[in-house]
Design a protein around this motif. Structure first.
Motif, PDB file in Angstrom:
ATOM      1  N   CYS A  84       0.818  -1.235   0.000  1.00 57.85           N
ATOM      2  CA  CYS A  84       0.000   0.000   0.000  1.00 57.85           C
ATOM      3  C   CYS A  84       0.842   1.272   0.000  1.00 57.85           C
ATOM      4  CB  CYS A  84      -0.957  -0.005   1.193  1.00 57.85           C
ATOM      5  SG  CYS A  84      -2.265  -1.239   1.068  1.00 57.85           S
ATOM      6  N   ALA A  85       1.730   1.362  -0.972  1.00 57.58           N
ATOM      7  CA  ALA A  85       2.632   2.507  -1.116  1.00 57.58           C
ATOM      8  C   ALA A  85       3.149   2.498  -2.548  1.00 57.58           C
ATOM      9  CB  ALA A  85       3.784   2.394  -0.112  1.00 57.58           C
ATOM     10  N   PRO A  86       3.857   3.545  -2.957  1.00 53.26           N
ATOM     11  CA  PRO A  86       4.470   3.500  -4.286  1.00 53.26           C
ATOM     12  C   PRO A  86       5.334   2.247  -4.450  1.00 53.26           C
ATOM     13  CG  PRO A  86       4.634   5.717  -3.378  1.00 53.26           C
ATOM     14  CD  PRO A  86       4.110   4.838  -2.276  1.00 53.26           C
ATOM     15  N   VAL A  87       5.270   1.652  -5.630  1.00 49.03           N
ATOM     16  CA  VAL A  87       6.002   0.407  -5.901  1.00 49.03           C
ATOM     17  C   VAL A  87       7.247   0.736  -6.712  1.00 49.03           C
ATOM     18  CG1 VAL A  87       5.920  -1.834  -7.049  1.00 49.03           C
ATOM     19  CG2 VAL A  87       3.932  -1.009  -5.772  1.00 49.03           C
ATOM     20  N   ALA A  88       8.384   0.340  -6.195  1.00 49.05           N
ATOM     21  CA  ALA A  88       9.667   0.639  -6.833  1.00 49.05           C
ATOM     22  C   ALA A  88       9.880  -0.193  -8.090  1.00 49.05           C
ATOM     23  CB  ALA A  88      10.805   0.372  -5.854  1.00 49.05           C
ATOM     24  N   PRO A  89      10.653   0.322  -9.049  1.00 46.43           N
ATOM     25  CA  PRO A  89      11.089  -0.518 -10.165  1.00 46.43           C
ATOM     26  C   PRO A  89      11.858  -1.725  -9.634  1.00 46.43           C
ATOM     27  CG  PRO A  89      11.569   1.801 -10.586  1.00 46.43           C
ATOM     28  CD  PRO A  89      11.156   1.706  -9.147  1.00 46.43           C
ATOM     29  N   PHE A  90      11.862  -2.796 -10.419  1.00 47.44           N
ATOM     30  CA  PHE A  90      12.509  -4.037  -9.988  1.00 47.44           C
ATOM     31  C   PHE A  90      13.357  -4.591 -11.121  1.00 47.44           C
ATOM     32  CE2 PHE A  90      12.049  -8.781 -10.111  1.00 47.44           C
ATOM     33  CZ  PHE A  90      12.995  -9.056  -9.132  1.00 47.44           C
ATOM     34  N   GLY A  91      14.582  -4.986 -10.794  1.00 43.01           N
ATOM     35  CA  GLY A  91      15.411  -5.664 -11.766  1.00 43.01           C
ATOM     36  C   GLY A  91      16.827  -5.140 -11.808  1.00 43.01           C
ATOM     37  N   ASP A  92      17.498  -5.425 -12.907  1.00 40.65           N
ATOM     38  CA  ASP A  92      18.895  -5.099 -13.128  1.00 40.65           C
ATOM     39  C   ASP A  92      19.065  -3.588 -13.282  1.00 40.65           C
ATOM     40  OD1 ASP A  92      21.482  -4.804 -14.066  1.00 40.65           O
ATOM     41  OD2 ASP A  92      21.303  -6.280 -15.674  1.00 40.65           O
ATOM     42  N   ALA A 117       8.215 -10.535  -2.844  1.00 38.20           N
ATOM     43  CA  ALA A 117       9.326  -9.600  -2.963  1.00 38.20           C
ATOM     44  C   ALA A 117      10.592 -10.089  -2.283  1.00 38.20           C
ATOM     45  CB  ALA A 117       8.925  -8.235  -2.400  1.00 38.20           C
ATOM     46  N   GLY A 118      10.482 -11.085  -1.415  1.00 43.92           N
ATOM     47  CA  GLY A 118      11.651 -11.587  -0.710  1.00 43.92           C
ATOM     48  C   GLY A 118      12.212 -12.870  -1.274  1.00 43.92           C
ATOM     49  N   ASP A 119      11.723 -13.315  -2.417  1.00 38.80           N
ATOM     50  CA  ASP A 119      12.263 -14.550  -2.990  1.00 38.80           C
ATOM     51  C   ASP A 119      13.608 -14.257  -3.668  1.00 38.80           C
ATOM     52  OD1 ASP A 119      11.713 -13.434  -5.479  1.00 38.80           O
ATOM     53  OD2 ASP A 119       9.868 -14.584  -5.781  1.00 38.80           O
ATOM     54  N   ASP A 120      14.197 -15.290  -4.274  1.00 37.84           N
ATOM     55  CA  ASP A 120      15.534 -15.143  -4.850  1.00 37.84           C
ATOM     56  C   ASP A 120      15.515 -14.798  -6.337  1.00 37.84           C
ATOM     57  OD1 ASP A 120      16.777 -15.733  -2.414  1.00 37.84           O
ATOM     58  OD2 ASP A 120      16.663 -17.895  -2.790  1.00 37.84           O
ATOM     59  N   LEU A 121      14.351 -14.489  -6.890  1.00 43.48           N
ATOM     60  CA  LEU A 121      14.261 -14.209  -8.305  1.00 43.48           C
ATOM     61  C   LEU A 121      15.106 -12.994  -8.678  1.00 43.48           C
ATOM     62  CD1 LEU A 121      11.190 -14.348 -10.586  1.00 43.48           C
ATOM     63  CD2 LEU A 121      12.496 -12.240 -10.501  1.00 43.48           C
ATOM     64  N   GLN A 122      15.811 -13.105  -9.785  1.00 43.96           N
ATOM     65  CA  GLN A 122      16.588 -11.992 -10.310  1.00 43.96           C
ATOM     66  C   GLN A 122      16.260 -11.807 -11.787  1.00 43.96           C
ATOM     67  OE1 GLN A 122      20.732 -12.809  -9.530  1.00 43.96           O
ATOM     68  NE2 GLN A 122      20.564 -12.211  -7.388  1.00 43.96           N
ATOM     69  N   LEU A 123      16.200 -10.571 -12.215  1.00 44.17           N
ATOM     70  CA  LEU A 123      16.026 -10.277 -13.627  1.00 44.17           C
ATOM     71  C   LEU A 123      17.391 -10.070 -14.271  1.00 44.17           C
ATOM     72  CD1 LEU A 123      12.905  -7.921 -13.682  1.00 44.17           C
ATOM     73  CD2 LEU A 123      13.025 -10.410 -13.888  1.00 44.17           C
ATOM     74  N   ILE A 124      17.502 -10.478 -15.529  1.00 48.29           N
ATOM     75  CA  ILE A 124      18.774 -10.483 -16.256  1.00 48.29           C
ATOM     76  C   ILE A 124      18.650  -9.543 -17.455  1.00 48.29           C
ATOM     77  CG2 ILE A 124      20.443 -11.934 -17.468  1.00 48.29           C
ATOM     78  CD1 ILE A 124      18.988 -14.321 -15.880  1.00 48.29           C
ATOM     79  N   HIS A 125      19.475  -8.511 -17.500  1.00 49.21           N
ATOM     80  CA  HIS A 125      19.424  -7.504 -18.580  1.00 49.21           C
ATOM     81  C   HIS A 125      18.053  -6.828 -18.666  1.00 49.21           C
ATOM     82  CE1 HIS A 125      23.184  -9.268 -19.791  1.00 49.21           C
ATOM     83  NE2 HIS A 125      22.631 -10.375 -20.207  1.00 49.21           N
ATOM     84  N   CYS A 126      17.303  -6.827 -17.591  1.00 47.82           N
ATOM     85  CA  CYS A 126      15.908  -6.398 -17.656  1.00 47.82           C
ATOM     86  C   CYS A 126      15.500  -5.711 -16.359  1.00 47.82           C
ATOM     87  CB  CYS A 126      15.026  -7.626 -17.901  1.00 47.82           C
ATOM     88  SG  CYS A 126      13.259  -7.314 -17.835  1.00 47.82           S
ATOM     89  N   ARG A 127      14.636  -4.694 -16.469  1.00 40.53           N
ATOM     90  CA  ARG A 127      14.048  -4.041 -15.307  1.00 40.53           C
ATOM     91  C   ARG A 127      12.582  -3.763 -15.617  1.00 40.53           C
ATOM     92  NH1 ARG A 127      17.477  -0.335 -14.939  1.00 40.53           N
ATOM     93  NH2 ARG A 127      16.398   1.552 -15.642  1.00 40.53           N
ATOM     94  N   ILE A 128      11.737  -3.815 -14.598  1.00 42.63           N
ATOM     95  CA  ILE A 128      10.302  -3.585 -14.757  1.00 42.63           C
ATOM     96  C   ILE A 128       9.905  -2.369 -13.935  1.00 42.63           C
ATOM     97  CG2 ILE A 128       7.987  -4.556 -14.544  1.00 42.63           C
ATOM     98  CD1 ILE A 128       9.252  -7.338 -14.476  1.00 42.63           C
ATOM     99  N   THR A 129       9.115  -1.493 -14.527  1.00 42.19           N
ATOM    100  CA  THR A 129       8.578  -0.335 -13.824  1.00 42.19           C
ATOM    101  C   THR A 129       7.141  -0.127 -14.272  1.00 42.19           C
ATOM    102  OG1 THR A 129       9.101   1.950 -13.184  1.00 42.19           O
ATOM    103  CG2 THR A 129       9.294   1.402 -15.520  1.00 42.19           C
TER     104      THR A 129
END
Length: 213
Positions: free
Chosen positions: A33-41, A92-104
């Motif tokens: 319930c707040a602004p959601v940050a971009p996620f990824g590399d 949000a606390g799992d080990d997933l990582q994005l590769i050459h990619c970011r989501i916003t």
């Protein structure tokens, strides 16, 4: 709204959105319930731009496209095309990582009925502009849906009429940046078959080609 940074976790520039989030926090105290940050590399050459956090997705988890129907297809496709370390974003606390990619997202806060006002898209546009400025040379923006497409053009001060939105359209925006469009991977679009998994896969195959991967 200050536009000197690509994200502000404390932003309350839009009264309607910040009020809506305060009400939801009382109803769902464990939600983000707040602004959601971009996620990824942070050095990614592929920036995926969505619409806004989903009620029980990113608004709950604090990670874009995590916990809602749209994220199922997105993260599976990212994994299939080498942009993600796992086929599912669990939390949000799992080990997933994005590769050459970011989501916003074009709008960082959940809007009522998932429909931001034009003024809210505009208020958030400075953040997107800063994020686009931070991309390395020869980068690609993948816009999921018309709102994201138009927000990218606005952030770059380009004319909408010169770059019409359509699925799988691609444009050279400037010397360093390309734009690729896709219908949004929402439940509505996938259930009505406006966007099929095959269509989405073709977009990501093209993205790899444009990036030279």
């Amino acid at each position: 709204m200050a536009d000197t940074a690509a994200f502000d976790p404390e932003c309350t520039a839009c009264d309607r959105l910040s009020g809506f989030l305060r009400e939801l926090k009382l109803q769902y105290p464990h939600y983000h319930c707040a602004p959601v940050a971009p996620f990824g590399d942070p050095q990614a050459r592929l920036l995926i731009v969505g619409l806004a956090p989903g009620m029980h997705g990113a608004n709950a988890s604090g990670r874009p496209f995590t916990g809602d129907h749209a994220g199922i297809l997105l993260y599976q496709t990212l994994y299939d095309y080498g942009f993600s370390s796992a086929p599912e974003s669990q939390h949000a606390g799992d080990d997933l990582q994005l590769i050459h990619c970011r989501i916003t997202n074009a709008v960082k806060c959940l809007p009522p009925q998932n429909k931001p006002l034009g003024s809210e898209v505009k208020a958030c546009n400075g953040f997107l502009a800063r994020e686009l400025e931070s991309l390395p040379a020869d980068s690609l923006v993948l816009a999921l849906g018309g709102v994201a497409h138009r927000a990218v053009l606005a952030a770059l001060k380009l004319r909408q009429v010169d770059f019409p939105f359509r699925h799988a359209a691609e444009y050279r925006l400037n010397d360093d940046l390309m734009l690729l469009d896709s219908y949004h991977c929402s439940r509505y679009n996938t259930q009505t078959r406006r966007l099929t998994p095959g269509m989405f896969q073709e977009v990501f195959q093209r993205a790899r080609g444009l990036l030279g991967l």
